[in-house]
Each structure stands twice: as structure tokens, then as C-alpha cells.
Enzyme design. Sequence first.
Site, PDB file in Angstrom:
ATOM      1  N   CYS A  75      39.963  40.760  41.346  1.00 58.19           N
ATOM      2  CA  CYS A  75      40.359  41.915  42.151  1.00 58.19           C
ATOM      3  C   CYS A  75      39.350  42.137  43.269  1.00 58.19           C
ATOM      4  O   CYS A  75      38.167  42.376  42.991  1.00 58.19           O
ATOM      5  CB  CYS A  75      40.452  43.159  41.271  1.00 58.19           C
ATOM      6  N   HIS A  78      40.673  39.022  32.201  1.00 59.32           N
ATOM      7  CA  HIS A  78      39.772  38.273  33.076  1.00 59.32           C
ATOM      8  C   HIS A  78      38.614  37.744  32.227  1.00 59.32           C
ATOM      9  O   HIS A  78      38.252  38.335  31.213  1.00 59.32           O
ATOM     10  CB  HIS A  78      39.261  39.158  34.212  1.00 59.32           C
ATOM     11  N   HIS A 109      46.588  41.438  30.177  1.00 63.54           N
ATOM     12  CA  HIS A 109      46.124  40.697  31.351  1.00 63.54           C
ATOM     13  C   HIS A 109      44.597  40.656  31.299  1.00 63.54           C
ATOM     14  O   HIS A 109      43.938  41.686  31.463  1.00 63.54           O
ATOM     15  CB  HIS A 109      46.619  41.431  32.608  1.00 63.54           C
ATOM     16  N   ARG A 128      49.867  34.673  42.914  1.00 60.71           N
ATOM     17  CA  ARG A 128      49.597  36.039  43.372  1.00 60.71           C
ATOM     18  C   ARG A 128      48.143  36.407  43.082  1.00 60.71           C
ATOM     19  O   ARG A 128      47.297  36.380  43.952  1.00 60.71           O
ATOM     20  CB  ARG A 128      50.563  37.037  42.717  1.00 60.71           C
ATOM     21  N   ASP A 129      47.830  36.686  41.840  1.00 61.49           N
ATOM     22  CA  ASP A 129      46.471  37.085  41.489  1.00 61.49           C
ATOM     23  C   ASP A 129      45.470  35.981  41.809  1.00 61.49           C
ATOM     24  O   ASP A 129      44.336  36.246  42.214  1.00 61.49           O
ATOM     25  CB  ASP A 129      46.417  37.434  39.997  1.00 61.49           C
ATOM     26  N   ASN A 175      40.688  35.156  36.428  1.00 65.00           N
ATOM     27  CA  ASN A 175      41.491  35.443  35.247  1.00 65.00           C
ATOM     28  C   ASN A 175      41.191  34.455  34.129  1.00 65.00           C
ATOM     29  O   ASN A 175      40.529  33.435  34.332  1.00 65.00           O
ATOM     30  CB  ASN A 175      42.975  35.340  35.594  1.00 65.00           C
TER      31      ASN A 175
END
Length: 312
Positions: free
Chosen positions: A245, A214, A212, A18-19, A254
Site C-alpha cells: 500500500c 502481507h 488478505h 491490481r495490488d 503481499n
Amino acid sequence: MTSSHADTHVTLRELGLRDGLQMARSCPSTRQKREWIRIAHDAGVRHLEVGSFLPQDRYPHFADVRELIAQIGGLDDCVSSALALNERGVDDALATALDEIVLTVSATDGHSMANIGKTTEEALNLVRYTELARRLAGCRLRLVATIPVAFGCSIAGPVRPDDVIRLACTCLETGADAIAVADTVGYAGPRQVAGLCRSLLKRIGPTPLIVHLHDTRGTGIANAYAALEEGVRILDGTMGGLGGCPFAPGATGNIAFEDLVYLCERCGYTTGIDLEHLLGIIPIIRDSMPDETITGTLGRVGPPAKIPWSEQ
């Protein structure tokens, strides 16, 4: 550090499908994604985020999200997770066997408008909608409220920790089952992460707190260590350090999931993940995403020769 399993076990959530794909110029085929999931599960990963519920014509990277959710549903002790950005996405998610839905409630209106076209208050309304919809459906879907730019915003500037804490509490009052705080643009340092995590854990009690991170400015692993030392036991990452993002200027990948596994194990925590087996995903990334940079260290150089963890 105590020796109890509850204190030493860390849940690592792999978000690469996903990310890791949302800014990619190319992505794995459905067959390659299924192989990614199989390898991750065989390696011991038990939490996988596999896509977003978005219009397939605009976001073809996630057109197979339902198929991947179904695949995880057939695996033992594995949680499927996916992102929804609006009511239609929530309704689509409720029509699947998804285990966990992720909603974003940004710490700043500037990022929220750029990211999902809603103010932070309007994003909270989506949490309310989801809580009501799952109740009416008699669904056990877990609801995670993620707070992007919790450590600073490249659109709106500094973010006050007290504002993040209040927002997290509002998310819980609105229906969230877990809170995630995200360093979306990689602004945080270890002391900042430790401070916010310490305060959040005091305020939200037994509610799961997810961190979460990065690695935009190279502090990702140090920040993860700071979170662990404060008692956080759920962390996110993406294989190869993919992602970022698209609506946060300056955002890059990430923290690398494989590096996170290595950090946890070398610090005496247990993850249940076989690192060498996990690295079988890296060739899939290289083959299907040749334009993407693998930033994870372990994905490039591999683990060291095996040594007993007791000798670390």
C-alpha cells in the site's frame, strides 16, 4: 478436518494485476497482462483482480482495466474483480461487465484519509452509494468491503478486534456481500489472525470472509495457515509477492500467491490450481518489472519433485 468439498476447497484470489502493480516502478504491457490472465486461467485460477478505476493520466498502470475485464468475461467460470475509490470509479465499474467491485473501508481514520482521502464513515457512504447504484442499474455486481489495517496501523497504531468486527457488521448492513480483512502493514501473527477470524466467522455467519495478508515481517504463510485452521476458505495473494500500500508507511508486498497454493495443497486442501503451470507467470514479471523483487519462494526455487499428496 472433514473430507467434504466445502470444507477442503480453498478459493485463492490472485491480485497481482491490481495490488501487485500499485507501487511498481514499471508494469507489464497490456499484451503481457493478457498473457498473465491466460496462464492463470489455464492453471486453474478462477478469481483475478485486474486493476482499479482511477484517472488514467495519473494511474497509467490501470488504463487497460476495461480491456482486461472484457477478456475475463470471455473465459469459462472466471470472476473479474477491480477496485473503486470514489463514486466516479463506481459508475465506471457499473458500465463494464465486471463481476466484483472492491471498496476499502479502513479500520482507522488515519489510514483511510491517507489512502482514499475519506474518513472511515465517509468510506461507508461509498458502500451505500454502490449498493443503491447497482440496484438502480439492475446489476448483479458483487460488492466486497475490504477493511485495511485490520490487524494494526502504521499511522494510527493498534486496532481493537471488536472495532473491526463492528465495522464489518456495519459494512454488511450497508450493502456489502462479502468482507475482507487485510493485514496491510504485516503486523499480525498467527494467534491474532486466528482470533479475529474466529470471531468474525461467528458474527457474520455464512457471509464470505476473505483474508488478505502481507508478508512484511515474514509471518504471511503462518498467518494464512492460522486462517485456514479457523475455517477461512478464501485467501488473497499476488504472484511473486508483489505489491503493498503506497499510503501505509512500511507496507511491502503481499503473500506470494504461488506459495499460498503450495501451502494449501500440502495441508490437504484443494485449490484446483496447477502450480507448475502457474509459475509460467514469473517470467512475465521478471521481463516487465525488472526493478521489482520476487519474494515468493516457489517463484525462485520451483516446486519439489512430484510426490503423491497422500504421502505428505
